[in-house]
Scaffold this active site. Structure first.
Site, PDB file in Angstrom:
ATOM      1  CG  ASP A 228       4.144   8.012  -0.133  1.00  0.00           C
ATOM      2  OD1 ASP A 228       5.262   7.320  -0.127  1.00  0.00           O
ATOM      3  OD2 ASP A 228       2.862   7.528  -0.590  1.00  0.00           O
TER       4      ASP A 228
HETATM    5  C1  BGC Z   1       4.917   5.812  -3.075  1.00  0.00           C
HETATM    6  C2  BGC Z   1       4.826   4.508  -2.514  1.00  0.00           C
HETATM    7  C3  BGC Z   1       6.466   3.817  -2.494  1.00  0.00           C
HETATM    8  C4  BGC Z   1       7.333   5.414  -2.359  1.00  0.00           C
HETATM    9  C5  BGC Z   1       8.177   4.838  -2.072  1.00  0.00           C
HETATM   10  C6  BGC Z   1       5.785   7.015  -3.737  1.00  0.00           C
HETATM   11  O1  BGC Z   1       5.844   7.742  -4.453  1.00  0.00           O
HETATM   12  O2  BGC Z   1       3.098   6.457  -2.932  1.00  0.00           O
HETATM   13  O3  BGC Z   1       4.058   3.495  -2.676  1.00  0.00           O
HETATM   14  O4  BGC Z   1       6.476   2.888  -1.920  1.00  0.00           O
HETATM   15  O5  BGC Z   1       6.995   6.547  -3.356  1.00  0.00           O
HETATM   16  O6  BGC Z   1       8.560   4.424  -3.970  1.00  0.00           O
END
Ligand code: BGC
Length: 746
Positions: A228
């Site tokens: 993530d």
């Molecule tokens: C979120 C993800 C997301 C990623 C990119 C993260 O903070 O948890 O779900 O895909 O950011 O934006």
């Protein structure tokens, strides 16, 4: 692409570089070898392509269709429809030259408080898995990749970067893993995103258990595991555990240097790095590097689809007095800011810049004229607004029907934090009560990403759960309110009466960084059912303007081995005067539970959405295999069926049961059980050779003479050692007793 050849020509720096992004959304190109970068963008309910940068809330993404978030679309229980959303978003990705859509998210709605519940489909793992598979199939049918997230046990936003989810193995396999397992095995998403949190002590981005043992060894995932955004703790540990790609990246990331140093010092075998590089190159080959033609998509068609999804998903929770559908000739007042400025999506990384927004107040114009009062100020409704409320009350006095648009303001729920309670803002609760006092015909339309408590439920006539309905939400609400569409969504989650009824209530948020999932497998309706608790609205509930009757439930067999399947058929009839769609839910429960296994009363194992004209009957057919009856057995680390009688339960909801039938399922897998000196008589009775053994015991040990005919209630609880200790069995040592047990029983 000759991947082996490319790897052999890459320098160590290029290999390390490929394992993190060049910016927030793209991988690094290796131009000299013809390796292009690919772009990943958020979804999941629409494309969020940000031209550059990360974390700047002022950066708008390119306009895209904003479909209803999963909290609503999952209520459609319609695999085909979800597939259509996926395909449409896939088209938009092709148009924007995006190679991978970062979604869907399939974390489980463990508590109504989770700030990201609006992004996740359900409290039920089966429904979540079916939803995600349909969505991924749709997106990937366009040659665009998907990234299932957030793996795993990421059910709260509180301390999301540091909390350690403590979940027992059975619960992981039965509740939190199934949606991931299903899609990995059946839809092959190109990527999987590890979560921010730890699981049982390890950051998921460096968990050998999750990223290798479960994901690759057991489920045979062959795509790329990505962190993530900002989740990486220890890059080298992560790489070794199976985390291929770190995101976001920068031109000169520190972790790339650590990888290079680790290989140079011998701490990290280059072959480990090569595995990650190979997977990323395969991904680029699969979804990138093709120089897609920018095919324009049909925005009107996508808007119509967004409208259809919202219409087919919204849930009519209550319609006691038949207030709905509304009569166009009635004098109607719309009350509440959300009628004009709907809350149609949640906040955070899934925030889509919609191509258009239709509010209910505009959409209603095609049927009739209504009057409107603001009722409350979304940005300031913690307390009642005396002026706005008084205005609404006067309007209510002269109206035939009041439609109140209320729900959670954006500040109440978002990615990044959890709710602290399940209340609507006090200003809205007070508005509903005040209006309902003046007018008996109140319809409430809710905009929220997760359940709320409803102290006013008895004073309102009808309730439409519109959740967060995407850009076309207004049209869907109006079509349902005026009966141009027959509501056909059902709840993908339970609404408890109050927050403290929720099974995770005592442990949610955790103790500092420790988030213990002590309710185990009893999540959502599994808990409320087992506790025989009243709920506000049960899982699977949803009304229609017509009614359905179930009849003629029949099974192809009434006894099977767990290697066989059973076919279940039921006739469903629309007994009303208008067409509609019914969601037939099939649950399975062990008829009489016993102490071999603590399990839920019943679990959703299948569903079907059937379209029925007035008076029409259709036969719905389901086929169940072993997994519909099985539980995860940690002794054999596999799914196992207890030989028992099971109930096949067909419901209009989890609490509105229409028909049941019984089936005996026999296990073909015997789990080795060896009795010892500390085994109870109760367990011995279940063993194959127990009869002659107990007979022998009765004959040999005077104390046990009556063990078989007239046992005192305490006898089954005794262990063999006690008989020996009491000097009643023999003068033998423990070892000798064990030898006898082995000979006669094991
Ligand atoms: C979120 C993800 C997301 C990623 C990119 C993260 O903070 O948890 O779900 O895909 O950011 O934006």
């Amino acid at each position: 692409m000759d991947i082996n050849e490319i790897i052999s020509q890459m320098t160590l720096e290029e290999k390390a570089g490929l394992c993190s992004g060049v910016n927030s959304w793209e991988t690094k190109p290796v131009e000299k070898l013809g390796v292009t970068s690919i772009m990943m963008c958020d979804g999941p309910h629409g494309l969020r392509k940000i031209a550059s940068g990360f974390g700047d809330p002022n950066l708008k993404s390119n306009p895209a269709t904003c479909f209803p978030p999963a909290v609503l679309s999952a209520c459609s229980f319609d695999r085909e429809l979800i597939g259509e959303i996926g395909a449409a978003i896939g088209d938009e990705c092709v148009f924007e030259n995006v190679s991978v859509l970062l979604g869907p998210g399939v974390n489980i709605k463990r508590s109504p408080l989770c700030g990201r519940n609006f992004e996740y489909p359900s409290e039920d793992p089966y429904l979540s898995g079916e939803f995600a598979k349909a969505f991924i199939d749709g997106v990937q049918s366009k040659g665009v990749g998907t990234c299932i997230k957030h793996f795993a046990a990421n059910e709260q936003e509180t301390r999301r970067f540091s909390s350690d989810s403590r979940v027992d193995e059975r619960t992981l396999h039965e509740i939190y893993f199934p949606p991931f397992k299903k899609v990995v095995e059946e839809a092959q998403p190109t990527m999987i995103m590890s979560s921010y949190n730890k699981l049982n002590g390890d950051y998921t981005s460096e968990s050998q258990y999750l990223l290798t043992e479960i994901l690759r060894d057991r489920w045979a995932f062959d795509g790329v595991a990505v962190s993530d955004w900002g989740a990486v703790n220890h890059r080298i540990k992560g790489l070794v555990a199976g985390l291929d790609l770190e995101m976001p990246g920068s031109a000169e990331p520190l972790n790339d240097k650590f990888i290079i140093e680790a290989v140079r010092s011998g701490a990290l075998p280059e072959s480990t790095l090569d595995i990650a590089v190979e997977r990323i190159l395969k991904l680029i080959e699969r979804v990138g590097n093709k120089k897609k033609e920018s095919a324009p998509f049909d925005a009107d068609k996508h808007n119509s689809l967004a409208l259809r999804v919202a219409t087919e998903s919204m849930v009519l929770l209550k319609n006691d007095k038949g207030l709905l559908p509304l009569n166009e000739k009635a004098k109607i007042v719309f009350i509440g800011e959300f009628a004009k400025t709907p809350r149609y999506q949640g906040a955070g990384s899934s925030d889509v810049n919609p191509l258009s927004i239709t509010c209910a107040l505009d959409a209603v114009m095609k049927y009739t004229n209504v009057s409107y009062c603001k009722g409350y100020d979304t940005n300031n409704c913690d307390e009642p607004d005396a002026v706005l409320q008084a205005e609404a009350v006067s309007a209510a006095k002269v109206a035939d029907v009041c439609v109140l648009f209320v729900g959670l303001p954006p500040a109440y729920e978002s990615e990044g934090f959890d709710r602290k309670h399940m209340h609507l803002p006090q200003g809205q609760n007070s508005l509903i009560e005040a209006v309902a006092k003046e007018n008996p015909n109140v319809v409430v339309v809710l905009h929220n990403g997760s359940p709320i408590e409803m102290p006013w439920i008895d004073s309102v006539g009808s309730l439409l759960e519109a959740y967060l309905g995407g850009q076309a939400c207004g049209g869907a609400i109006i079509d349902i309110l005026f009966g141009k569409a027959n509501p056909c969504g059902k709840l993908a989650e339970s609404f408890p009466l109050k927050l403290s009824d929720n099974p995770s209530y005592l442990f949610y948020f955790g103790e500092r960084d420790l988030a213990e999932y002590r309710e185990g497998v009893f999540v959502g309706y599994r808990y409320y059912d087992a506790k025989k608790m009243d709920v506000l609205f049960p899982f699977g509930h949803g009304l229609s303007y017509t009614s359905y009757e179930y009849s003629n439930l029949r099974l192809s067999k009434t006894e099977i081995d767990d290697t066989e399947t059973v076919t279940i058929q039921v006739d469903v009839t629309n007994i009303g005067t208008i067409a509609g769609k019914e969601i037939v839910q099939l649950y399975v429960g062990q008829k009489e539970k016993d102490d071999r296994l603590i399990r839920a009363d019943k679990e959703l194992k299948e569903f079907a959405k059937v379209s029925l004209g007035a008076g029409e009957t259709k036969t719905v057919v389901f086929t169940l295999d072993k997994y519909a009856f099985a539980y995860y057995n940690t002794e054999i680390s596999d799914w196992h069926v207890l030989s028992a009688e099971y109930e096949i339960i067909l419901g209009r909801s989890s609490r509105d049961i229409a028909a049941t039938a019984e089936i005996v399922v026999n296990s073909t897998v015997q789990i080795p059980f060896r009795a010892d000196v500390n085994t109870t008589i109760r367990d011995i009775r279940r063993m194959e050779r127990s009869e002659p053994f107990l007979k022998w015991l009765a004959e040999t040990v005077p104390f046990c003479a009556k063990i078989n005919d007239d046992p005192e209630p305490y006898v089954p609880e005794m262990v063999l050692r006690q008989l020996w200790l009491m000097g009643m069995m023999t003068e033998k040592s423990l070892d000798e007793v064990q030898k006898t047990i082995d000979e006669k029983l094991n």
